[in-house]
Design a protein around this motif. Structure first.
Motif, PDB file in Angstrom:
ATOM      1  N   SER A  88      59.160   6.225   3.405  1.00 44.60           N
ATOM      2  CA  SER A  88      58.824   5.923   4.963  1.00 44.60           C
ATOM      3  C   SER A  88      57.401   5.670   5.175  1.00 44.60           C
ATOM      4  O   SER A  88      56.614   6.103   4.276  1.00 44.60           O
ATOM      5  CB  SER A  88      59.066   7.680   5.641  1.00 44.60           C
ATOM      6  OG  SER A  88      60.429   8.250   5.274  1.00 44.60           O
ATOM      7  N   ALA A  89      57.313   4.904   6.054  1.00 41.01           N
ATOM      8  CA  ALA A  89      55.825   4.202   6.491  1.00 41.01           C
ATOM      9  C   ALA A  89      54.959   5.389   7.329  1.00 41.01           C
ATOM     10  O   ALA A  89      55.664   5.643   8.448  1.00 41.01           O
ATOM     11  CB  ALA A  89      56.166   3.098   7.324  1.00 41.01           C
ATOM     12  N   ILE A  90      54.179   5.898   6.903  1.00 39.54           N
ATOM     13  CA  ILE A  90      53.548   7.107   7.479  1.00 39.54           C
ATOM     14  C   ILE A  90      52.061   6.695   8.141  1.00 39.54           C
ATOM     15  O   ILE A  90      51.351   6.146   7.418  1.00 39.54           O
ATOM     16  CB  ILE A  90      53.393   8.474   6.416  1.00 39.54           C
ATOM     17  CG1 ILE A  90      54.740   8.897   6.144  1.00 39.54           C
ATOM     18  CG2 ILE A  90      52.441   9.497   7.211  1.00 39.54           C
ATOM     19  CD1 ILE A  90      54.632   9.953   5.087  1.00 39.54           C
ATOM     20  N   ASP A 112      60.548   5.868  11.603  1.00 38.80           N
ATOM     21  CA  ASP A 112      61.721   6.019  10.809  1.00 38.80           C
ATOM     22  C   ASP A 112      61.693   6.661   9.462  1.00 38.80           C
ATOM     23  O   ASP A 112      61.164   5.915   8.568  1.00 38.80           O
ATOM     24  CB  ASP A 112      62.212   4.395  10.765  1.00 38.80           C
ATOM     25  CG  ASP A 112      63.498   4.336   9.926  1.00 38.80           C
ATOM     26  OD1 ASP A 112      64.278   5.391   9.915  1.00 38.80           O
ATOM     27  OD2 ASP A 112      64.123   3.352   9.426  1.00 38.80           O
ATOM     28  N   VAL A 113      62.158   7.792   9.398  1.00 45.53           N
ATOM     29  CA  VAL A 113      62.024   8.518   8.300  1.00 45.53           C
ATOM     30  C   VAL A 113      63.256   8.095   7.415  1.00 45.53           C
ATOM     31  O   VAL A 113      64.480   8.371   7.678  1.00 45.53           O
ATOM     32  CB  VAL A 113      62.376  10.114   8.566  1.00 45.53           C
ATOM     33  CG1 VAL A 113      62.289  10.876   7.429  1.00 45.53           C
ATOM     34  CG2 VAL A 113      61.321  10.645   9.437  1.00 45.53           C
ATOM     35  N   THR A 114      62.773   7.383   6.177  1.00 43.92           N
ATOM     36  CA  THR A 114      63.880   6.842   5.311  1.00 43.92           C
ATOM     37  C   THR A 114      64.150   7.941   4.284  1.00 43.92           C
ATOM     38  O   THR A 114      65.322   7.756   3.369  1.00 43.92           O
ATOM     39  CB  THR A 114      63.462   5.497   5.005  1.00 43.92           C
ATOM     40  OG1 THR A 114      62.091   5.836   4.230  1.00 43.92           O
ATOM     41  CG2 THR A 114      63.089   4.683   5.989  1.00 43.92           C
ATOM     42  N   ARG A 115      63.208   8.850   3.922  1.00 45.61           N
ATOM     43  CA  ARG A 115      63.545   9.812   2.754  1.00 45.61           C
ATOM     44  C   ARG A 115      63.261  11.215   3.221  1.00 45.61           C
ATOM     45  O   ARG A 115      62.407  11.239   4.040  1.00 45.61           O
ATOM     46  CB  ARG A 115      62.728   9.368   1.473  1.00 45.61           C
ATOM     47  CG  ARG A 115      62.948   8.028   0.836  1.00 45.61           C
ATOM     48  CD  ARG A 115      61.974   7.784  -0.280  1.00 45.61           C
ATOM     49  NE  ARG A 115      62.048   8.822  -1.237  1.00 45.61           N
ATOM     50  CZ  ARG A 115      62.893   8.809  -2.467  1.00 45.61           C
ATOM     51  NH1 ARG A 115      63.624   7.739  -2.535  1.00 45.61           N
ATOM     52  NH2 ARG A 115      62.717   9.507  -3.313  1.00 45.61           N
ATOM     53  N   PRO A 116      63.807  12.449   2.356  1.00 39.68           N
ATOM     54  CA  PRO A 116      63.423  13.505   3.234  1.00 39.68           C
ATOM     55  C   PRO A 116      62.052  13.809   3.059  1.00 39.68           C
ATOM     56  O   PRO A 116      61.341  13.458   2.021  1.00 39.68           O
ATOM     57  CB  PRO A 116      64.167  14.404   2.025  1.00 39.68           C
ATOM     58  CG  PRO A 116      65.295  13.618   1.661  1.00 39.68           C
ATOM     59  CD  PRO A 116      65.052  12.184   1.654  1.00 39.68           C
ATOM     60  N   LEU A 117      61.377  14.526   3.941  1.00 40.05           N
ATOM     61  CA  LEU A 117      60.075  14.559   4.051  1.00 40.05           C
ATOM     62  C   LEU A 117      59.844  16.049   4.304  1.00 40.05           C
ATOM     63  O   LEU A 117      60.279  16.864   5.056  1.00 40.05           O
ATOM     64  CB  LEU A 117      59.394  14.019   5.307  1.00 40.05           C
ATOM     65  CG  LEU A 117      57.758  14.143   5.522  1.00 40.05           C
ATOM     66  CD1 LEU A 117      57.170  13.310   4.755  1.00 40.05           C
ATOM     67  CD2 LEU A 117      57.472  13.777   7.154  1.00 40.05           C
ATOM     68  N   ARG A 118      58.911  16.820   3.393  1.00 41.68           N
ATOM     69  CA  ARG A 118      58.774  18.084   3.226  1.00 41.68           C
ATOM     70  C   ARG A 118      57.336  18.456   3.936  1.00 41.68           C
ATOM     71  O   ARG A 118      56.346  17.734   3.741  1.00 41.68           O
ATOM     72  CB  ARG A 118      58.446  18.572   1.860  1.00 41.68           C
ATOM     73  CG  ARG A 118      58.186  20.241   1.629  1.00 41.68           C
ATOM     74  CD  ARG A 118      57.882  20.443   0.185  1.00 41.68           C
ATOM     75  NE  ARG A 118      59.287  20.233  -0.556  1.00 41.68           N
ATOM     76  CZ  ARG A 118      60.324  21.194  -0.328  1.00 41.68           C
ATOM     77  NH1 ARG A 118      60.312  22.292   0.508  1.00 41.68           N
ATOM     78  NH2 ARG A 118      61.352  20.923  -1.091  1.00 41.68           N
ATOM     79  N   LEU A 119      57.644  19.296   4.954  1.00 45.12           N
ATOM     80  CA  LEU A 119      56.240  19.638   5.512  1.00 45.12           C
ATOM     81  C   LEU A 119      56.028  21.176   5.290  1.00 45.12           C
ATOM     82  O   LEU A 119      56.902  22.059   5.254  1.00 45.12           O
ATOM     83  CB  LEU A 119      56.336  19.586   7.073  1.00 45.12           C
ATOM     84  CG  LEU A 119      56.793  18.123   7.694  1.00 45.12           C
ATOM     85  CD1 LEU A 119      57.107  18.040   9.268  1.00 45.12           C
ATOM     86  CD2 LEU A 119      55.441  17.164   7.362  1.00 45.12           C
ATOM     87  N   ALA A 120      54.733  21.567   5.268  1.00 42.96           N
ATOM     88  CA  ALA A 120      54.433  23.097   5.365  1.00 42.96           C
ATOM     89  C   ALA A 120      53.083  23.345   5.826  1.00 42.96           C
ATOM     90  O   ALA A 120      52.253  22.696   5.685  1.00 42.96           O
ATOM     91  CB  ALA A 120      54.546  23.440   3.719  1.00 42.96           C
ATOM     92  N   PRO A 121      52.929  24.781   6.508  1.00 46.99           N
ATOM     93  CA  PRO A 121      51.506  25.148   6.949  1.00 46.99           C
ATOM     94  C   PRO A 121      50.730  25.531   5.726  1.00 46.99           C
ATOM     95  O   PRO A 121      51.183  25.858   4.633  1.00 46.99           O
ATOM     96  CB  PRO A 121      52.203  26.242   7.695  1.00 46.99           C
ATOM     97  CG  PRO A 121      53.145  26.845   7.159  1.00 46.99           C
ATOM     98  CD  PRO A 121      53.763  25.445   6.421  1.00 46.99           C
TER      99      PRO A 121
END
Length: 199
Positions: A2-4, A162-171
């Protein structure tokens, strides 16, 4: 991959309201069909009308806002995402002074939007747009199976159109009490209404 894009919120251009009641910073847009922005509401006054638009607002700082028209009252409370009609003639009244509000607007019936605090580790599924706003907090992001990883620091915004792959987020901090939710980063996702994402 994904382009971030991660950048300081302070670098986003300021757009003054036509009625002088506040300012807005547009964080992300999608083909004139949706927009995510951060607004500083400085005084009571009318809200702009947007025909055919659904709005969701989340008060990030301040006591809240009361919206009224001839037919309804909507209470925008701190850290509670509320959806309402963008086509209505709303009059805004501030509660205990100026507020900072996250606003999400999308073409009614064409998109599904979700606004939530990043309280635990979560996965953002592909086929959506994702925006992370970190005013007073920090969170991590990574794409499992790739080398992509980093932080969204306090005062920054992360945008993926455009999210193209699963993205993990965490605090990066534990949430010990409800009042600390106000310090958490916030995730906004926008997806076509024909697509369903399972968390």
């Amino acid at each position: 991959m994904s382009a971030i894009d991660v950048r300081p919120i302070a670098s986003v251009p300021i757009e003054p309201w036509r009625n002088g009641g506040g300012i807005t910073k547009t964080l992300a847009t999608g083909n004139s069909q949706w927009r995510i922005s951060l607004a500083e509401i400085e005084r009571d006054g009318p809200y702009s009308r947007f025909e055919g638009i659904s709005r969701t607002s989340l008060v990030l700082r301040g006591g809240g806002v009361t919206l009224r028209n001839d037919n309804a009252v909507v209470q925008l409370k701190p850290f509670e995402a509320i959806e309402y009609d963008g086509d209505a003639a709303w009059k805004a009244s501030l509660i205990e002074g100026p507020v900072t509000a996250l606003n999400v607007m999308s073409a009614r019936g064409r998109y599904r939007t979700q606004v939530r605090a990043i309280m635990d580790s979560m996965i953002v599924r592909p086929n959506c747009a994702a925006v992370v706003i970190a005013l007073d907090s920090r969170c991590t992001f990574s794409e499992p199976g790739t080398h992509l990883a980093g932080n969204v620091e306090p005062g920054q915004v992360l945008v993926i159109n455009d999210v193209t792959r699963p993205l993990r987020l965490a605090p990066t901090i534990a949430v010990a009490a409800t009042r600390e939710r106000m310090k958490l980063a916030v995730l906004v996702t926008i997806e076509p209404s024909s697509i369903r994402i399972n968390d």
